[in-house]
Design a protein around this motif. Structure first.
Motif, PDB file in Angstrom:
ATOM      1  N   HIS A 189       0.852  -1.190   0.000  1.00  0.00           N
ATOM      2  CA  HIS A 189       0.000   0.000   0.000  1.00  0.00           C
ATOM      3  C   HIS A 189       0.890   1.242   0.000  1.00  0.00           C
ATOM      4  CE1 HIS A 189      -3.094  -2.768   2.098  1.00  0.00           C
ATOM      5  NE2 HIS A 189      -3.227  -2.813   0.795  1.00  0.00           N
ATOM      6  N   SER A 190       1.008   1.882  -1.128  1.00  0.00           N
ATOM      7  CA  SER A 190       1.861   3.073  -1.232  1.00  0.00           C
ATOM      8  C   SER A 190       1.112   4.297  -0.718  1.00  0.00           C
ATOM      9  CB  SER A 190       2.300   3.291  -2.678  1.00  0.00           C
ATOM     10  OG  SER A 190       1.173   3.335  -3.532  1.00  0.00           O
ATOM     11  N   PRO A 191       1.829   5.289  -0.183  1.00  0.00           N
ATOM     12  CA  PRO A 191       1.153   6.468   0.387  1.00  0.00           C
ATOM     13  C   PRO A 191       0.502   7.325  -0.682  1.00  0.00           C
ATOM     14  CG  PRO A 191       3.543   6.761   0.403  1.00  0.00           C
ATOM     15  CD  PRO A 191       3.286   5.345  -0.003  1.00  0.00           C
ATOM     16  N   ILE A 192      -0.588   7.958  -0.315  1.00  0.00           N
ATOM     17  CA  ILE A 192      -1.296   8.856  -1.229  1.00  0.00           C
ATOM     18  C   ILE A 192      -0.713  10.264  -1.153  1.00  0.00           C
ATOM     19  CG2 ILE A 192      -3.532   9.977  -1.625  1.00  0.00           C
ATOM     20  CD1 ILE A 192      -4.864   7.334  -0.891  1.00  0.00           C
ATOM     21  N   ILE A 193      -0.249  10.671   0.030  1.00  0.00           N
ATOM     22  CA  ILE A 193       0.384  11.982   0.202  1.00  0.00           C
ATOM     23  C   ILE A 193       1.896  11.796   0.174  1.00  0.00           C
ATOM     24  CG2 ILE A 193       0.645  13.977   1.717  1.00  0.00           C
ATOM     25  CD1 ILE A 193      -2.106  13.356   2.853  1.00  0.00           C
ATOM     26  N   THR A 194       2.585  12.630  -0.600  1.00  0.00           N
ATOM     27  CA  THR A 194       4.020  12.457  -0.790  1.00  0.00           C
ATOM     28  C   THR A 194       4.735  13.801  -0.869  1.00  0.00           C
ATOM     29  OG1 THR A 194       5.700  11.479  -2.241  1.00  0.00           O
ATOM     30  CG2 THR A 194       3.759  12.389  -3.300  1.00  0.00           C
ATOM     31  N   GLY A 195       6.037  13.760  -0.634  1.00  0.00           N
ATOM     32  CA  GLY A 195       6.888  14.927  -0.845  1.00  0.00           C
ATOM     33  C   GLY A 195       7.772  14.752  -2.062  1.00  0.00           C
ATOM     34  N   SER A 196       7.605  13.647  -2.797  1.00  0.00           N
ATOM     35  CA  SER A 196       8.464  13.330  -3.942  1.00  0.00           C
ATOM     36  C   SER A 196       7.671  13.362  -5.238  1.00  0.00           C
ATOM     37  CB  SER A 196       9.082  11.932  -3.778  1.00  0.00           C
ATOM     38  OG  SER A 196       9.828  11.847  -2.582  1.00  0.00           O
ATOM     39  N   ASP A 197       8.274  13.965  -6.257  1.00  0.00           N
ATOM     40  CA  ASP A 197       7.683  13.981  -7.587  1.00  0.00           C
ATOM     41  C   ASP A 197       8.355  12.898  -8.405  1.00  0.00           C
ATOM     42  OD1 ASP A 197       6.659  14.424 -10.052  1.00  0.00           O
ATOM     43  OD2 ASP A 197       7.308  16.506 -10.237  1.00  0.00           O
ATOM     44  N   CYS A 198       7.684  11.763  -8.540  1.00  0.00           N
ATOM     45  CA  CYS A 198       8.284  10.615  -9.217  1.00  0.00           C
ATOM     46  C   CYS A 198       8.525  10.893 -10.696  1.00  0.00           C
ATOM     47  CB  CYS A 198       7.369   9.399  -9.062  1.00  0.00           C
ATOM     48  SG  CYS A 198       7.923   7.934  -9.930  1.00  0.00           S
ATOM     49  N   GLU A 199       7.585  11.554 -11.350  1.00  0.00           N
ATOM     50  CA  GLU A 199       7.670  11.718 -12.796  1.00  0.00           C
ATOM     51  C   GLU A 199       8.466  12.954 -13.222  1.00  0.00           C
ATOM     52  OE1 GLU A 199       6.633   9.452 -14.850  1.00  0.00           O
ATOM     53  OE2 GLU A 199       5.814   8.226 -13.246  1.00  0.00           O
ATOM     54  N   GLY A 200       8.673  13.889 -12.307  1.00  0.00           N
ATOM     55  CA  GLY A 200       9.435  15.082 -12.663  1.00  0.00           C
ATOM     56  C   GLY A 200       8.682  16.059 -13.546  1.00  0.00           C
ATOM     57  N   ALA A 201       7.367  15.903 -13.652  1.00  0.00           N
ATOM     58  CA  ALA A 201       6.594  16.768 -14.542  1.00  0.00           C
ATOM     59  C   ALA A 201       6.047  18.000 -13.828  1.00  0.00           C
ATOM     60  CB  ALA A 201       5.426  15.979 -15.135  1.00  0.00           C
ATOM     61  N   THR A 227      16.825  17.812  -7.098  1.00  0.00           N
ATOM     62  CA  THR A 227      17.625  18.004  -5.887  1.00  0.00           C
ATOM     63  C   THR A 227      17.933  16.654  -5.259  1.00  0.00           C
ATOM     64  OG1 THR A 227      16.543  20.128  -5.487  1.00  0.00           O
ATOM     65  CG2 THR A 227      17.753  19.160  -3.647  1.00  0.00           C
ATOM     66  N   GLU A 228      19.207  16.324  -5.185  1.00  0.00           N
ATOM     67  CA  GLU A 228      19.603  15.011  -4.673  1.00  0.00           C
ATOM     68  C   GLU A 228      19.121  14.795  -3.246  1.00  0.00           C
ATOM     69  OE1 GLU A 228      23.764  12.692  -3.692  1.00  0.00           O
ATOM     70  OE2 GLU A 228      23.721  14.035  -5.432  1.00  0.00           O
ATOM     71  N   GLU A 229      19.101  15.855  -2.443  1.00  0.00           N
ATOM     72  CA  GLU A 229      18.695  15.722  -1.050  1.00  0.00           C
ATOM     73  C   GLU A 229      17.249  15.239  -0.926  1.00  0.00           C
ATOM     74  OE1 GLU A 229      20.315  18.325  -2.295  1.00  0.00           O
ATOM     75  OE2 GLU A 229      22.252  17.948  -1.320  1.00  0.00           O
ATOM     76  N   ASP A 230      16.419  15.564  -1.917  1.00  0.00           N
ATOM     77  CA  ASP A 230      15.018  15.133  -1.868  1.00  0.00           C
ATOM     78  C   ASP A 230      14.884  13.626  -2.030  1.00  0.00           C
ATOM     79  OD1 ASP A 230      14.217  17.747  -1.567  1.00  0.00           O
ATOM     80  OD2 ASP A 230      13.705  18.039  -3.679  1.00  0.00           O
ATOM     81  N   TYR A 231      15.911  13.000  -2.550  1.00  0.00           N
ATOM     82  CA  TYR A 231      15.866  11.557  -2.833  1.00  0.00           C
ATOM     83  C   TYR A 231      16.936  10.802  -2.047  1.00  0.00           C
ATOM     84  CZ  TYR A 231      12.955  13.223  -6.656  1.00  0.00           C
ATOM     85  OH  TYR A 231      11.952  13.831  -7.378  1.00  0.00           O
ATOM     86  N   TRP A 232      17.275  11.313  -0.863  1.00  0.00           N
ATOM     87  CA  TRP A 232      18.364  10.706  -0.084  1.00  0.00           C
ATOM     88  C   TRP A 232      18.090   9.238   0.208  1.00  0.00           C
ATOM     89  CZ3 TRP A 232      17.312   8.540   4.622  1.00  0.00           C
ATOM     90  CH2 TRP A 232      16.104   8.903   5.233  1.00  0.00           C
ATOM     91  N   TRP A 233      16.826   8.941   0.522  1.00  0.00           N
ATOM     92  CA  TRP A 233      16.468   7.559   0.831  1.00  0.00           C
ATOM     93  C   TRP A 233      16.490   6.684  -0.426  1.00  0.00           C
ATOM     94  CZ3 TRP A 233      12.183   6.109  -1.887  1.00  0.00           C
ATOM     95  CH2 TRP A 233      11.383   7.153  -2.371  1.00  0.00           C
ATOM     96  N   TYR A 234      16.147   7.296  -1.571  1.00  0.00           N
ATOM     97  CA  TYR A 234      16.190   6.581  -2.845  1.00  0.00           C
ATOM     98  C   TYR A 234      17.639   6.242  -3.199  1.00  0.00           C
ATOM     99  CZ  TYR A 234      14.540   5.567  -7.629  1.00  0.00           C
ATOM    100  OH  TYR A 234      14.204   4.963  -8.827  1.00  0.00           O
ATOM    101  N   MET A 235      18.527   7.181  -2.877  1.00  0.00           N
ATOM    102  CA  MET A 235      19.949   6.927  -3.115  1.00  0.00           C
ATOM    103  C   MET A 235      20.478   5.836  -2.175  1.00  0.00           C
ATOM    104  SD  MET A 235      20.211   9.231  -5.425  1.00  0.00           S
ATOM    105  CE  MET A 235      21.905   9.614  -5.798  1.00  0.00           C
ATOM    106  N   ASP A 236      19.960   5.796  -0.951  1.00  0.00           N
ATOM    107  CA  ASP A 236      20.387   4.758   0.004  1.00  0.00           C
ATOM    108  C   ASP A 236      20.132   3.356  -0.535  1.00  0.00           C
ATOM    109  OD1 ASP A 236      21.430   6.379   1.929  1.00  0.00           O
ATOM    110  OD2 ASP A 236      19.847   6.049   3.418  1.00  0.00           O
ATOM    111  N   LEU A 237      19.055   3.201  -1.303  1.00  0.00           N
ATOM    112  CA  LEU A 237      18.771   1.892  -1.875  1.00  0.00           C
ATOM    113  C   LEU A 237      19.876   1.450  -2.821  1.00  0.00           C
ATOM    114  CD1 LEU A 237      14.945   2.264  -2.686  1.00  0.00           C
ATOM    115  CD2 LEU A 237      15.992   1.200  -0.674  1.00  0.00           C
ATOM    116  N   ARG A 238      20.632   2.430  -3.332  1.00  0.00           N
ATOM    117  CA  ARG A 238      21.775   2.119  -4.208  1.00  0.00           C
ATOM    118  C   ARG A 238      23.075   2.015  -3.401  1.00  0.00           C
ATOM    119  NH1 ARG A 238      16.790   3.329  -6.171  1.00  0.00           N
ATOM    120  NH2 ARG A 238      16.716   2.998  -8.416  1.00  0.00           N
TER     121      ARG A 238
END
Length: 463
Positions: A157-169, A410-421
């Motif tokens: 179940h993914s969250p409906i409210i987010t601080g990340s823009d996945c598509e960049g649009a 902004t890389e800082e916005d995806y710090w957790w996404y980078m951690d997966l790498r």
């Protein structure tokens, strides 16, 4: 009393005594001493005929048994002497549960336009067409969950409210508790979450988190895009199916997408045959051919560069006229007219186009060795065009960092996404499919507003 749904009654194998059927009246015909009532409860396309004799309990209210009224009928399921139905209900008593004023009830025994029915979306599921659409939608949801469950995927179940823009649009709905007119609204740190928040455009990023922990996962839920578009293919709120596989590459992704589409189409053809027949007869005469093509053919796999070459060679008709409204050159995104040429005319079956130019794809797609393309794929189906878009994700930290920088994120916005790498990175791949696009494909319905219960589009927030 044995409560029977209309579908259960119509599929009975023997007469049944002491039953109750409940539903809404489609039509009523009165003769001297008795009445024929066509009853439907939404469980299937067909109505069941009720024979009510004068004098049974409730007969004194027969004038209130009008189109749209809800009634409960006690009686017996008996063989029908008439043509067109095997069973009918011989009423022993009728109760009017809810009246419907015949002067103002908007659904009558005639064909209504889709535009009119959108204006009464609270009543349109009672029509044959829309009842069928939403039964198919329900069964398709089950088929999706069944496919992934049977193939070992975990549901996230993914969250409906987010601080990340996945598509960049940037086309996201802002979520705030602040008064937009206040000075506070200019400082996101004063808001509920202490930062800017929005409704999600995708569950993919969450799926990646869990794919790198649980293995194969999928999300299936609502997504939102603040795109000011009034086309028949776009809505502000829609549902997305987004599987993600760990230790997987683009080839695995294409295999999954093809197997998934075939499985869902096959399930619906088996379990919704009657409803699909309505659409093949009245909505899209080529629907059966389309579904045959999808279910029974191996999908073509075509590199983007080869797709462009095919389109350029066929840019002119035999009479020398331009075949396409949009010009074709390497580096452009394919338009629906291009996609449908490939599926409907050139190959005459579904096509998977892959290895797209990096400049027209999202930051998270894996860079190919040529430095110009990414490991992305779209699954195109006849009469519809793109149904699925997916990719192998970029699992290399240094390459992902460079890509984020190139696109001005902004890389800082995806710090957790980078951690997966950083911590145990693995190749992984997935795709997204708009659920409503699937429903449009299997029904032949051309407007997305007609496969969503309460459509959300620009300037429209009713029901």
């Amino acid at each position: 009393m044995n409560r029977l749904r209309v579908r259960q009654a119509l599929e009975a194998t023997a007469p049944v005594e002491n039953i109750v059927v409940k539903g809404w009246v489609r039509t009523k015909r009165e003769n001297k001493g008795f009445a024929f009532i066509e009853l439907n409860d939404g469980s299937c396309l067909m109505n069941i005929q009720v024979i009510a004799d004068e004098g049974i309990p409730g007969w004194d209210a027969i004038d209130k048994v009008t189109t749209g009224a809800s009634i409960a009928v006690e009686g017996s399921l008996v063989e029908s002497p008439g043509k067109g139905q095997k069973w009918e209900v011989r009423a022993a008593g009728i109760k009017v549960v809810g009246e419907a004023d015949p002067e103002t009830f908007p659904l009558q025994k005639k064909r209504h336009s889709d535009e009119f029915l959108r204006s009464i979306a609270h009543l349109r599921p009672r029509t044959n067409k829309f009842g069928a659409i939403f039964r198919i939608r329900s069964e398709a949801s089950y088929a999706i969950h069944k496919f992934f469950h049977d193939n070992g995927f975990a549901y996230v179940h993914s969250p409906i409210i987010t601080g990340s823009d996945c598509e960049g649009a940037g086309e996201m709905f802002r979520v705030t508790t602040l008064d937009p007119a206040s000075t506070e609204a200019k400082a996101p740190e004063n808001d509920f979450f202490g930062q800017e928040a929005a409704l999600t455009v995708s569950g993919q990023l969450t799926a990646e988190i869990f794919a790198t922990s649980l293995g194969d996962v999928y999300t299936f839920g609502p997504t939102f895009r603040a795109e000011n578009s009034n086309t028949p293919r776009h809505a502000a709120e829609f549902w997305m199916v987004e599987p993600e596989m760990a230790f997987a590459d683009l080839s695995d992704d294409m295999d999954l997408g093809e197997a998934f589409i075939k499985s869902v189409v096959g399930h619906l053809r088996k379990h919704c045959a009657e409803d699909l027949e309505l659409f093949a007869k009245w909505v899209d005469k080529g629907l059966t051919e389309t579904l045959d093509s999808i279910e029974n053919n191996e999908f073509v796999r075509l590199p983007y560069t080869e797709a462009i070459e095919i389109l350029k060679k066929n840019a002119k008709t035999k009479k020398g006229k331009s075949r396409f409204e949009y010009p074709v050159e390497w580096g452009v995104d394919l338009q629906t007219e291009h996609e449908r040429f490939l599926t409907d005319e050139h190959f005459k079956r579904p096509v998977i186009v892959y290895d797209y130019p990096k400049d027209i794809k999202a930051f998270y797609m894996r860079m190919n060795d040529d430095g110009k393309t990414v490991a992305a794929m779209d699954i195109l189906v006849p009469r519809v065009g793109e149904l699925i878009g997916g990719s192998q994700r970029e699992e290399r930290l240094d390459v992902l960092k460079k890509r984020i920088e190139e696109l001005g994120l902004t890389e800082e916005d995806y710090w957790w996404y980078m951690d997966l790498r950083r911590f145990g990175s693995v190749p992984h791949a997935g795709f997204g499919m708009g659920f409503e696009r699937l429903l449009m494909m299997v029904t032949g319905v051309s407007n997305i507003r007609d496969v969503i219960p309460c459509p959300r589009t620009p300037k429209h927030l009713e029901f």
